[in-house]
Structure formats: C-alpha cells, structure tokens
Design a protein around this motif. Structure first.
Motif, PDB file in Angstrom:
ATOM      1  N   UNK A   1      -4.753  29.912  48.290  1.00 13.21           N
ATOM      2  CA  UNK A   1      -4.719  28.996  46.992  1.00 13.21           C
ATOM      3  C   UNK A   1      -5.411  27.637  47.469  1.00 13.21           C
ATOM      4  N   UNK A   2      -6.209  27.073  46.485  1.00 16.31           N
ATOM      5  CA  UNK A   2      -7.003  25.905  46.666  1.00 16.31           C
ATOM      6  C   UNK A   2      -5.823  24.793  46.821  1.00 16.31           C
ATOM      7  N   UNK A   3      -6.184  23.809  47.555  1.00 11.89           N
ATOM      8  CA  UNK A   3      -5.415  22.555  47.558  1.00 11.89           C
ATOM      9  C   UNK A   3      -5.750  21.349  46.597  1.00 11.89           C
ATOM     10  N   UNK A   4      -7.111  21.194  46.428  1.00  9.79           N
ATOM     11  CA  UNK A   4      -7.626  20.027  45.805  1.00  9.79           C
ATOM     12  C   UNK A   4      -8.824  20.552  44.699  1.00  9.79           C
ATOM     13  N   UNK A   5      -9.052  20.192  43.500  1.00  8.95           N
ATOM     14  CA  UNK A   5      -9.873  20.430  42.592  1.00  8.95           C
ATOM     15  C   UNK A   5     -10.738  19.105  42.457  1.00  8.95           C
ATOM     16  N   UNK A   6     -12.162  19.105  42.694  1.00  7.49           N
ATOM     17  CA  UNK A   6     -12.762  18.023  42.266  1.00  7.49           C
ATOM     18  C   UNK A   6     -13.757  18.465  41.123  1.00  7.49           C
ATOM     19  N   UNK A   7     -13.359  17.829  40.069  1.00  8.61           N
ATOM     20  CA  UNK A   7     -13.727  18.220  38.671  1.00  8.61           C
ATOM     21  C   UNK A   7     -14.811  17.017  38.267  1.00  8.61           C
TER      22      UNK A   7
ATOM     23  N   UNK B   1     -14.279  24.128  28.211  1.00 10.83           N
ATOM     24  CA  UNK B   1     -13.525  23.027  27.817  1.00 10.83           C
ATOM     25  C   UNK B   1     -14.733  22.144  27.379  1.00 10.83           C
ATOM     26  N   UNK B   2     -14.604  21.071  26.481  1.00  9.85           N
ATOM     27  CA  UNK B   2     -15.208  20.316  25.852  1.00  9.85           C
ATOM     28  C   UNK B   2     -15.755  19.380  27.159  1.00  9.85           C
ATOM     29  N   UNK B   3     -15.040  19.146  27.963  1.00  7.10           N
ATOM     30  CA  UNK B   3     -15.254  18.166  29.085  1.00  7.10           C
ATOM     31  C   UNK B   3     -14.510  18.811  30.397  1.00  7.10           C
ATOM     32  N   UNK B   4     -14.774  17.903  31.390  1.00  9.73           N
ATOM     33  CA  UNK B   4     -13.798  18.264  32.718  1.00  9.73           C
ATOM     34  C   UNK B   4     -12.237  17.758  32.273  1.00  9.73           C
ATOM     35  N   UNK B   5     -11.790  16.752  31.717  1.00  8.14           N
ATOM     36  CA  UNK B   5     -10.665  16.259  31.615  1.00  8.14           C
ATOM     37  C   UNK B   5     -10.018  17.437  30.411  1.00  8.14           C
ATOM     38  N   UNK B   6     -10.439  17.993  29.655  1.00 12.03           N
ATOM     39  CA  UNK B   6      -9.876  19.022  28.814  1.00 12.03           C
ATOM     40  C   UNK B   6      -9.509  20.357  29.822  1.00 12.03           C
ATOM     41  N   UNK B   7     -10.070  20.464  30.775  1.00 10.79           N
ATOM     42  CA  UNK B   7      -9.742  21.626  31.628  1.00 10.79           C
ATOM     43  C   UNK B   7      -8.505  21.481  32.415  1.00 10.79           C
ATOM     44  N   UNK B   8      -8.032  20.148  32.490  1.00  9.51           N
ATOM     45  CA  UNK B   8      -7.031  19.875  33.416  1.00  9.51           C
ATOM     46  C   UNK B   8      -5.637  20.318  33.086  1.00  9.51           C
TER      47      UNK B   8
ATOM     48  N   UNK C   1      -2.033  22.675  42.669  1.00 14.40           N
ATOM     49  CA  UNK C   1      -3.313  22.219  42.951  1.00 14.40           C
ATOM     50  C   UNK C   1      -3.364  20.743  42.476  1.00 14.40           C
ATOM     51  N   UNK C   2      -3.919  19.823  43.570  1.00 15.39           N
ATOM     52  CA  UNK C   2      -4.231  18.517  43.273  1.00 15.39           C
ATOM     53  C   UNK C   2      -5.693  18.350  42.587  1.00 15.39           C
ATOM     54  N   UNK C   3      -5.744  17.303  41.584  1.00 14.36           N
ATOM     55  CA  UNK C   3      -6.720  17.271  41.076  1.00 14.36           C
ATOM     56  C   UNK C   3      -7.566  15.899  40.826  1.00 14.36           C
ATOM     57  N   UNK C   4      -8.859  15.847  41.336  1.00 13.65           N
ATOM     58  CA  UNK C   4      -9.412  14.549  41.192  1.00 13.65           C
ATOM     59  C   UNK C   4     -10.616  14.754  40.388  1.00 13.65           C
ATOM     60  N   UNK C   5     -10.752  13.691  39.564  1.00 13.29           N
ATOM     61  CA  UNK C   5     -11.933  13.800  38.522  1.00 13.29           C
ATOM     62  C   UNK C   5     -13.225  12.848  39.197  1.00 13.29           C
ATOM     63  N   UNK C   6     -14.443  13.369  39.108  1.00 13.99           N
ATOM     64  CA  UNK C   6     -15.409  12.890  39.610  1.00 13.99           C
ATOM     65  C   UNK C   6     -16.405  12.213  38.271  1.00 13.99           C
TER      66      UNK C   6
ATOM     67  N   UNK D   1     -11.801   3.287  31.450  1.00 12.28           N
ATOM     68  CA  UNK D   1     -10.455   3.149  31.538  1.00 12.28           C
ATOM     69  C   UNK D   1      -9.489   4.290  30.586  1.00 12.28           C
ATOM     70  N   UNK D   2     -10.291   4.248  29.221  1.00 12.97           N
ATOM     71  CA  UNK D   2      -9.646   5.432  28.458  1.00 12.97           C
ATOM     72  C   UNK D   2      -9.620   6.709  28.978  1.00 12.97           C
ATOM     73  N   UNK D   3     -10.913   7.256  29.295  1.00 14.83           N
ATOM     74  CA  UNK D   3     -10.879   8.490  30.091  1.00 14.83           C
ATOM     75  C   UNK D   3     -10.160   8.625  31.341  1.00 14.83           C
ATOM     76  N   UNK D   4     -10.170   7.562  31.988  1.00 10.53           N
ATOM     77  CA  UNK D   4      -9.210   7.681  33.178  1.00 10.53           C
ATOM     78  C   UNK D   4      -7.720   7.696  32.962  1.00 10.53           C
ATOM     79  N   UNK D   5      -7.275   7.051  31.994  1.00  8.84           N
ATOM     80  CA  UNK D   5      -5.910   7.246  31.596  1.00  8.84           C
ATOM     81  C   UNK D   5      -5.637   8.590  31.013  1.00  8.84           C
ATOM     82  N   UNK D   6      -6.484   9.232  30.188  1.00  8.73           N
ATOM     83  CA  UNK D   6      -6.583  10.436  29.507  1.00  8.73           C
ATOM     84  C   UNK D   6      -6.295  11.386  30.757  1.00  8.73           C
ATOM     85  N   UNK D   7      -7.170  11.426  31.734  1.00  2.00           N
ATOM     86  CA  UNK D   7      -7.154  12.347  32.925  1.00  2.00           C
ATOM     87  C   UNK D   7      -5.743  12.140  33.786  1.00  2.00           C
TER      88      UNK D   7
END
Length: 245
Positions: A53-59, A84-91, A101-106, A112-118
């Motif tokens: 398994x993967x440990x971290x996803x960079x999306x 998905x419409x964007x990377x956040x909707x994949x989460x 899996x730990x997810x980090x958004x690039x 701020x709004x999208x970061x909060x949504x992520x």
C-alpha cells in the motif's frame, strides 16, 4: 530502513515526472505517478491487492481542471479519462476506500476556502507546488506522524472558513430536526435524486401525499427548490435513502 511509498497524482506530465524524479532521489522514498483521478484509484487498488500500500498521496488541487480564464488545458496535460472535477473532489473516495493513506494537496496558489474544503475532505496538508523539496519532504514525513501541515499565511483564513462551515452545518442540522420522521424519509429520497413518482413508489405513498410532504420539507427548511433542500441536507449530514431492498 523504513521506506515511504508516495503516489504523485498530477495531470501535468512534466511537473509530475520532475517531482517524482526528485523524490526518488531520496534513499527512503519509493515514488510512482498517476496522470488522473481514475488512474490514481487503480494504482491504489492494485497496490492494496499486492499488499504494498501507498503511504502518502500528493494530489494536484486542480487535477483535471482548466487554468484561469477557462482556456483549454495546456499541452502536457493528459486527458481522455472522465474523473473528478478537481483534485479535492477525489479525496473522499480515497479516504473511504484507503483510510490509511495520508493525502497532501499540491496547489498553485493559496486559497483558504479550498484548503479548508481539502481538510474537511480528508487531506492532512496543503503545500505550494513551488515549495522546496526539503519543505515537501518535511510535510510528507510529518503527515505520517499524524501532523497537519498548512502554510502559516493560510491558518487564519482556514480557521475562519472551518468555523463558518460548522456554523452553517449547525443551523442546517437544527432545520432538519424540525422535520417529522416521514418528512425526513422524503428528504433522504430527495438526496438520493428521486423524483416525486419514484419517492411515492419507494415509500408506498400517493404522489399527492408526496407532493404535500415535499412542500412541507421546503417550507420548514426555508428553501425554494429541491436542489437547495438537498444542499442543506448534505450540510447537515443527511445521506441518501437506501434504495436496495
């Protein structure tokens, strides 16, 4: 040496390959790349099936999206797959199917709004795409220690967004609680996308009775359309009715 398995998910091929090469130079990192949301999900499933398994996803936050101005995606961005419409909707799907899996958004820009949504969708970090490799590695190793990483400049805005979201959710929950049990069943049918006739068949009611219930639901929720009622219901955590009997 414990190795960290990283999957880079970005449909800009040049960026994804460059980042993967830089990470692969680290002695404790194994890295792969996927060019779309569906490709990433296939990689995760295949790895889980092989017990590696993967440990971290960079999306990429803008995965599959268009650049500002609505112009077509630049050359080098892979297409041809519906995702998905964007990377956040994949989460949410990733978190549900692969909770370890730990997810980090690039992201190309701080938002701020999208970061909060992520964060609400399950991300553990939000990092600028032009940050240094050492900073990215710090975040990757940090999220594996259950840390959450945000740029300092985003903290105040993200906290404000999360507070506002919670306030809206609390108000939505209060409104949903005002419904009768039958009206809540109708609302759950609406969340599932059922029309009046389908709701009547599912709940063994007449279309006229369903129409009355729907009108009552809209009135009690203070909205004027089914779409608005469904959006409010989702904020309150109301899920769709189970259509399988």
């Amino acid at each position: 040496m414990v190795r960290i398995r990283v999957l880079v998910v970005d449909d800009h091929r040049i960026f994804a390959e460059s980042l993967a090469a830089a990470l692969a130079a680290e002695p404790d990192v194994d890295v792969s790349a996927a060019g779309s949301g569906p490709a990433a999900l296939r990689c995760l499933e295949r790895a889980a099936g092989e017990n590696r398994r993967y440990d971290v996803l960079l999306v990429d936050a803008d995965l599959g999206g268009r650049p500002p101005g609505g112009r077509p995606a630049a050359p080098g961005r892979q297409g041809g797959e519906e995702g998905p419409a964007d990377g956040i909707s994949l989460l949410p799907g990733v978190r549900s199917a692969h909770p370890g899996v730990r997810i980090v958004v690039l992201a190309e820009r701080d938002d701020p709004r999208r970061a909060a949504a992520a964060l609400q969708a399950g991300a553990c970090g939000w990092v600028a795409k032009d940050c240094s490799l050492s900073r990215l590695l710090t975040v990757v190793r940090g999220v594996l220690r259950e840390e959450t990483h945000l740029p300092p400049a985003l903290l105040t805005g993200v906290l404000r967004e999360l507070t506002a979201t919670r306030r809206h959710r609390t108000e939505s929950e209060r409104l949903v609680e005002s419904l009768t049990p039958r009206e809540r069943e109708v609302l759950r049918c609406m969340v599932a996308g059922l029309g009046r006739k389908a709701v009547a068949e599912h709940l063994f009611l007449s279309p006229h009775t369903v129409r009355t219930h729907m009108q009552n639901v809209l009135g009690k929720l203070g909205v004027h359309s089914t779409l608005a009622a469904v959006a409010l219901a989702r904020r309150a955590g109301v899920g769709p009715v189970d259509l399988v009997r």
